[in-house]
Design a protein around this motif. Sequence first.
Motif, PDB file in Angstrom:
ATOM      1  N   GLU A   1      -8.928  -6.279  -4.419  1.00 47.61           N
ATOM      2  CA  GLU A   1     -10.263  -5.698  -4.655  1.00 47.61           C
ATOM      3  C   GLU A   1     -10.262  -4.769  -5.854  1.00 47.61           C
ATOM      4  N   SER A   2      -9.228  -3.940  -5.964  1.00 46.93           N
ATOM      5  CA  SER A   2      -9.232  -2.986  -7.076  1.00 46.93           C
ATOM      6  C   SER A   2      -9.031  -3.723  -8.401  1.00 46.93           C
ATOM      7  N   THR A   3      -8.269  -4.818  -8.397  1.00 44.30           N
ATOM      8  CA  THR A   3      -8.095  -5.594  -9.636  1.00 44.30           C
ATOM      9  C   THR A   3      -9.407  -6.284 -10.007  1.00 44.30           C
TER      10      THR A   3
ATOM     11  N   SER B   1       0.817  -1.220   0.000  1.00 48.77           N
ATOM     12  CA  SER B   1       0.000   0.000   0.000  1.00 48.77           C
ATOM     13  C   SER B   1       0.857   1.279   0.000  1.00 48.77           C
TER      14      SER B   1
ATOM     15  N   THR C   1       1.816  -7.405  -8.370  1.00 52.01           N
ATOM     16  CA  THR C   1       0.731  -6.909  -9.221  1.00 52.01           C
ATOM     17  C   THR C   1       0.491  -7.868 -10.389  1.00 52.01           C
TER      18      THR C   1
ATOM     19  N   GLN D   1     -12.263  -5.131  -9.704  1.00 56.56           N
ATOM     20  CA  GLN D   1     -13.152  -4.158 -10.368  1.00 56.56           C
ATOM     21  C   GLN D   1     -12.982  -4.168 -11.885  1.00 56.56           C
ATOM     22  N   THR D   2     -11.817  -4.689 -12.358  1.00 56.47           N
ATOM     23  CA  THR D   2     -11.529  -4.610 -13.797  1.00 56.47           C
ATOM     24  C   THR D   2     -12.120  -5.791 -14.581  1.00 56.47           C
TER      25      THR D   2
ATOM     26  N   LYS E   1      -5.296  -7.081   0.273  1.00 56.67           N
ATOM     27  CA  LYS E   1      -6.743  -7.154   0.060  1.00 56.67           C
ATOM     28  C   LYS E   1      -7.201  -6.005  -0.854  1.00 56.67           C
ATOM     29  N   GLU E   2      -6.706  -4.801  -0.568  1.00 58.01           N
ATOM     30  CA  GLU E   2      -7.109  -3.625  -1.331  1.00 58.01           C
ATOM     31  C   GLU E   2      -6.670  -3.768  -2.799  1.00 58.01           C
ATOM     32  N   LYS E   3      -5.453  -4.289  -2.998  1.00 59.84           N
ATOM     33  CA  LYS E   3      -4.952  -4.475  -4.364  1.00 59.84           C
ATOM     34  C   LYS E   3      -5.800  -5.516  -5.097  1.00 59.84           C
TER      35      LYS E   3
ATOM     36  N   ASN F   1      -2.983  -9.835 -11.119  1.00 63.32           N
ATOM     37  CA  ASN F   1      -3.647  -9.642 -12.420  1.00 63.32           C
ATOM     38  C   ASN F   1      -3.911 -10.987 -13.097  1.00 63.32           C
TER      39      ASN F   1
END
Length: 356
Positions: free
Chosen positions: A318-320, A256, A272, A322-323, A314-316, A276
């Motif tokens: 979650e944001s992935t 983060s 990352t 979204q894609t 977790k945040e990473k 992905n």
Amino acid sequence: MTEATGSNDYQGKSVEVVENTEDTGGPIGLDVGTSNIVMAQNKGNRVSIVKQQNAFFAIPQSKFTRQILQQNEIVFFEHNKQYYIIGDSAENFANMFNANTRRPMEKGFLTLREDEGVAIIQAVIKTLVQRAKKLGEIICFSVPGEPLCDKQNSSSLGGHESVVIKMYLESLGYTPIAINEGLAVVMAELGDENFTGIGISMGGGMCNVCLSYMSVPVITYSIQKGGDDIDENVSREVGMSATKIKGIKEEGVDLSTLPKNNVELALQIYYTDLINLLVSSMEMVISSSDKIPKIAHALPIVISGGTASPKGFKEKFESTLQTIRLPFEISSVRVSKDPLDTTAKGALVMAVSEAK
Ligand SMILES: Nc1ncnc2c1ncn2[C@@H]1O[C@H](COP(=O)(O)OP(=O)(O)OP(=O)(O)O)[C@@H](O)[C@H]1O
Ligand SMILES: [Mg+2]
């Protein structure tokens, strides 16, 4: 907690073992992972967890060294005029030699390259699991899901390790039952959600995914990438051994914050990449499956495995997420409380219910 208990024979070779002496019997959950082998068992009203790295390191043989190793209760094999240090101690030796530990398993499967692989896995299991107190005691052990990649290109035994492990556990007096690793995560973590949702284990050699409906595995698969790939890629980029990188990563990588040096930068880049890859595999497999149950409500995702440990993971994730597009809503994403122990705990839940 552990004590030396002499030697066994494996195919005519002497195997020095250290056994878990706390065993009070009862069903067992066993996570046979690429990086770690973890044993879970109920002790009164708590779950006892014992683990050992699934690794080895060979050192030259000498009478003096043998004595020192025995005095320090270090588990080792004698083979080809070398001592094969196994389990957690292998990493200490590897770091002393600025080298990498070796593994009997790679990407979730037993490798053909390490000819002592079976003996090493058995010796590591033996440090954790004693002979069954009651003949036919249930032991549930984790197995990976079908890999997405072309298995013909793989150097592994392609699933035969589960047969080898099963036979070994039977020889210890157990009734072994295989459980998919992703389903074990669901069993451990999604009790309050009727065992319905997506369980993911991000380990050393692979990531396992299971979409479960009321404890029934509807979709299971694995990708042959995990924490080891992060270590190897970063090691290549920065010119340090992968074992050293693994140590730095486990001391606490923070996904983060901005990276402070080239190792942190490379760790973030390859983390990352792995997230992905995993998330896009979910879109591909789940969306193209004809087995998706028609569920009106949203499903939870729970992620476990050592690779899900870092701060900001977790945040990473979650944001992935979204894609991509999935054929149902996701209600929540969470990382299990003790990511390294989750698979063994889930296998234990299954073992206990099978034993009733
Ligand atoms: N605190 C941590 N931060 C980041 N990574 C970690 C941490 N602790 C362990 N790991 C990594 O987690 C991985 C091991 O996780 P785990 O024990 O869940 O895998 P495994 O079950 O042995 O392997 P697999 O499921 O792939 O067969 C290793 O890559 C290790 O470096
Ligand atoms: Mg695992």
